[in-house]
Design a protein around this motif. Structure first.
Motif, PDB file in Angstrom:
ATOM      1  N   ALA A 262       9.228  -0.076  12.471  1.00  7.08           N
ATOM      2  CA  ALA A 262      10.226  -1.092  12.050  1.00  7.08           C
ATOM      3  C   ALA A 262       9.907  -1.807  10.649  1.00  7.08           C
ATOM      4  N   TRP A 263       8.438  -1.997  10.560  1.00  6.60           N
ATOM      5  CA  TRP A 263       8.263  -2.795   9.337  1.00  6.60           C
ATOM      6  C   TRP A 263       8.464  -2.106   8.063  1.00  6.60           C
ATOM      7  N   LEU A 264       8.733  -0.874   7.988  1.00  6.68           N
ATOM      8  CA  LEU A 264       9.142  -0.082   6.852  1.00  6.68           C
ATOM      9  C   LEU A 264      10.473  -0.550   6.002  1.00  6.68           C
ATOM     10  N   THR A 265      11.307  -1.263   7.034  1.00  8.92           N
ATOM     11  CA  THR A 265      12.683  -1.387   6.420  1.00  8.92           C
ATOM     12  C   THR A 265      12.278  -2.724   5.685  1.00  8.92           C
ATOM     13  N   SER A 266      11.421  -3.501   6.331  1.00 14.96           N
ATOM     14  CA  SER A 266      11.245  -5.133   5.809  1.00 14.96           C
ATOM     15  C   SER A 266      10.711  -4.979   4.387  1.00 14.96           C
ATOM     16  N   ILE A 267      10.035  -3.962   3.772  1.00 17.01           N
ATOM     17  CA  ILE A 267       9.422  -3.865   2.407  1.00 17.01           C
ATOM     18  C   ILE A 267      10.208  -3.137   1.670  1.00 17.01           C
ATOM     19  N   ALA A 268      11.489  -2.782   1.916  1.00 17.29           N
ATOM     20  CA  ALA A 268      12.058  -1.777   0.969  1.00 17.29           C
ATOM     21  C   ALA A 268      12.133  -2.288  -0.541  1.00 17.29           C
ATOM     22  N   GLY A 269      12.198  -3.445  -0.612  1.00 18.05           N
ATOM     23  CA  GLY A 269      12.274  -4.292  -2.116  1.00 18.05           C
ATOM     24  C   GLY A 269      11.005  -4.597  -2.645  1.00 18.05           C
ATOM     25  N   ALA A 270       9.805  -4.266  -1.933  1.00 16.90           N
ATOM     26  CA  ALA A 270       8.706  -4.750  -2.472  1.00 16.90           C
ATOM     27  C   ALA A 270       8.218  -3.927  -3.732  1.00 16.90           C
TER      28      ALA A 270
ATOM     29  N   SER B  82       0.949 -10.656  -6.088  1.00  9.74           N
ATOM     30  CA  SER B  82       0.203  -9.721  -5.227  1.00  9.74           C
ATOM     31  C   SER B  82       0.947  -8.656  -4.458  1.00  9.74           C
ATOM     32  N   PRO B  83       0.295  -7.439  -4.411  1.00  3.80           N
ATOM     33  CA  PRO B  83       1.019  -6.484  -3.536  1.00  3.80           C
ATOM     34  C   PRO B  83       1.426  -6.982  -2.307  1.00  3.80           C
ATOM     35  N   TYR B  84       2.321  -6.195  -1.495  1.00  2.00           N
ATOM     36  CA  TYR B  84       2.487  -6.463  -0.048  1.00  2.00           C
ATOM     37  C   TYR B  84       1.237  -5.558   0.530  1.00  2.00           C
ATOM     38  N   ILE B  85       0.190  -6.209   1.089  1.00  3.69           N
ATOM     39  CA  ILE B  85      -0.918  -5.625   1.710  1.00  3.69           C
ATOM     40  C   ILE B  85      -0.591  -5.443   3.249  1.00  3.69           C
ATOM     41  N   ILE B  86      -0.708  -4.031   3.778  1.00  2.00           N
ATOM     42  CA  ILE B  86      -0.621  -3.921   5.222  1.00  2.00           C
ATOM     43  C   ILE B  86      -1.850  -3.408   5.760  1.00  2.00           C
ATOM     44  N   ASP B  87      -2.263  -4.000   6.896  1.00  2.00           N
ATOM     45  CA  ASP B  87      -3.510  -3.638   7.479  1.00  2.00           C
ATOM     46  C   ASP B  87      -3.083  -2.918   8.838  1.00  2.00           C
ATOM     47  N   LEU B  88      -3.215  -1.620   8.964  1.00  2.00           N
ATOM     48  CA  LEU B  88      -2.995  -0.710   9.994  1.00  2.00           C
ATOM     49  C   LEU B  88      -3.913  -0.705  11.101  1.00  2.00           C
TER      50      LEU B  88
ATOM     51  N   GLU C 147      10.225   6.632   0.198  1.00  2.00           N
ATOM     52  CA  GLU C 147      11.499   5.422   0.710  1.00  2.00           C
ATOM     53  C   GLU C 147      11.726   5.024  -0.600  1.00  2.00           C
ATOM     54  N   GLY C 148      10.859   5.294  -1.919  1.00  2.00           N
ATOM     55  CA  GLY C 148      10.980   4.712  -3.192  1.00  2.00           C
ATOM     56  C   GLY C 148       9.846   3.711  -3.458  1.00  2.00           C
ATOM     57  N   VAL C 149       9.081   3.291  -2.425  1.00  2.00           N
ATOM     58  CA  VAL C 149       8.403   1.854  -2.874  1.00  2.00           C
ATOM     59  C   VAL C 149       7.036   2.733  -3.341  1.00  2.00           C
ATOM     60  N   ALA C 150       6.523   1.968  -4.357  1.00  2.00           N
ATOM     61  CA  ALA C 150       5.224   2.210  -5.062  1.00  2.00           C
ATOM     62  C   ALA C 150       4.044   1.778  -4.129  1.00  2.00           C
ATOM     63  N   ALA C 151       3.516   2.694  -3.255  1.00  2.00           N
ATOM     64  CA  ALA C 151       2.593   2.395  -2.396  1.00  2.00           C
ATOM     65  C   ALA C 151       1.271   3.190  -2.677  1.00  2.00           C
ATOM     66  N   GLU C 152       0.023   2.470  -2.380  1.00  2.00           N
ATOM     67  CA  GLU C 152      -1.218   3.003  -2.418  1.00  2.00           C
ATOM     68  C   GLU C 152      -1.946   2.655  -1.101  1.00  2.00           C
ATOM     69  N   ALA C 153      -2.907   3.546  -1.005  1.00  2.00           N
ATOM     70  CA  ALA C 153      -3.846   3.425  -0.008  1.00  2.00           C
ATOM     71  C   ALA C 153      -5.140   2.749  -0.527  1.00  2.00           C
ATOM     72  N   LEU C 154      -5.762   1.920   0.390  1.00  2.00           N
ATOM     73  CA  LEU C 154      -7.021   1.080  -0.273  1.00  2.00           C
ATOM     74  C   LEU C 154      -8.029   2.355  -0.082  1.00  2.00           C
ATOM     75  N   GLU C 155      -8.816   2.601  -1.283  1.00  3.58           N
ATOM     76  CA  GLU C 155      -9.632   3.937  -1.066  1.00  3.58           C
ATOM     77  C   GLU C 155     -10.972   3.137  -0.413  1.00  3.58           C
ATOM     78  N   GLY C 156     -11.308   4.057   0.628  1.00  2.00           N
ATOM     79  CA  GLY C 156     -12.459   3.763   1.376  1.00  2.00           C
ATOM     80  C   GLY C 156     -12.150   2.990   2.765  1.00  2.00           C
ATOM     81  N   GLY C 157     -10.962   2.406   2.616  1.00  2.00           N
ATOM     82  CA  GLY C 157     -10.659   1.422   3.693  1.00  2.00           C
ATOM     83  C   GLY C 157     -11.352  -0.138   3.624  1.00  2.00           C
ATOM     84  N   PHE C 158     -11.167  -0.618   4.898  1.00  2.00           N
ATOM     85  CA  PHE C 158     -11.717  -1.986   4.956  1.00  2.00           C
ATOM     86  C   PHE C 158     -13.304  -1.829   4.960  1.00  2.00           C
TER      87      PHE C 158
END
Length: 275
Positions: A47-55, A21-27, A79-90
């Protein structure tokens, strides 16, 4: 169709609680509930950006899809990470009637950002099922300590770890009446109405309490659990092996119950779990 660089709630729902599953981040600030498998982070603390560099993939979540999630995903992509936002949020996730995790009973996190749990060594059923539930739905980074039965409460106090599956009325996460610890966790974290877990619960309960009549699959789970405890002398290696067992049971419970064995069985996509 989702907007550019976003993922819809229904698509994400097919990916959560699976090994890949994707690395899900709730902001969101101080949420009371979240998407299963989320990690709670602040956009103001990079700081959390560096912890998911290999995700392999990241999904960011905010309240309504118009807040920091889009910006955070853009930063990650830079940073080269495949990242998407959840459409419509929570809000869109809830509106779609998808499962959420209540955070009311989430233990405090350690300095390493993880929840710590301690239970009896040589796990069988509940003490593998509950860590699986925690890592897949509640805290993907959770740490588990396995100690002698008489040391659980002492280690819990010393290490500020949450005691798990202990026969003591002072312990929240333990059997209640005819319910096993897995049942108690499903209720406390608001996951009892999620149908795949609701189907899995009597299988775990039957295997853990020797009531094999509760579900046809309970006897098989008990046999596999006892076998794993004899194959692996290291509790943590056994836990990792057991994770695969519960991943398979969850996926079967979610969408394979109508399938029988034949020569044209469903084949997962190469290299990753299918949705």
């Amino acid at each position: 169709m989702p907007a550019l660089n976003t993922i819809g709630p229904d698509k994400l729902a097919r990916l959560v609680a699976l090994p890949g599953s994707p690395y899900i981040i709730d902001l969101r600030a101080d949420p009371t509930e979240t998407v299963p498998g989320s990690r709670l982070r602040s956009f103001d603390d990079p700081a959390w950006l560096t912890s998911i560099a290999g995700a392999a993939g990241v999904v960011t979540i905010d309240g309504d899809g118009g807040g920091p999630a889009v910006a955070a995903a853009a930063v990650l992509r830079s940073e080269g990470v495949a990242a998407e936002a959840l459409e419509g949020g929570f809000a869109a996730w809830v509106a779609a009637g998808l499962p959420t995790v209540s955070l009311a009973h989430l233990p405090p996190r350690h300095a390493d950002g993880r929840t710590w749990w301690v239970t009896r060594a040589r796990p069988k059923v509940d003490r593998i099922a509950c860590p699986w539930l925690i890592r897949r739905f509640i805290d993907p980074d959770a740490r588990f300590l396995f100690v002698a039965p008489g040391e659980v409460l002492t280690i819990a106090a010393q290490q500020q770890a949450e005691p798990l599956d202990v026969s003591d009325d002072r312990v929240l996460w333990s059997h209640r009446g005819d319910r096993c610890t897995f049942d108690v966790m499903l209720e406390a974290f608001g996951l009892g109405s999620h149908e795949p877990l609701a189907r899995l619960a009597p299988i775990v309960r039957g295997a853990d309490t020797n009531r094999l009549d509760l579900a046809p699959e309970a006897a098989g789970l008990l046999a596999i659990s006892l076998g794993l405890s004899r194959v692996h002398a290291d509790d943590h290696i056994q836990l990792e092996a057991g994770m695969a067992v519960y991943d398979a049971l969850y996926r079967w419970s979610r969408d394979a119950r109508g399938e029988t064995h034949d020569w044209s069985s469903h084949q997962p996509a190469r290299g990753k779990a299918t949705a």
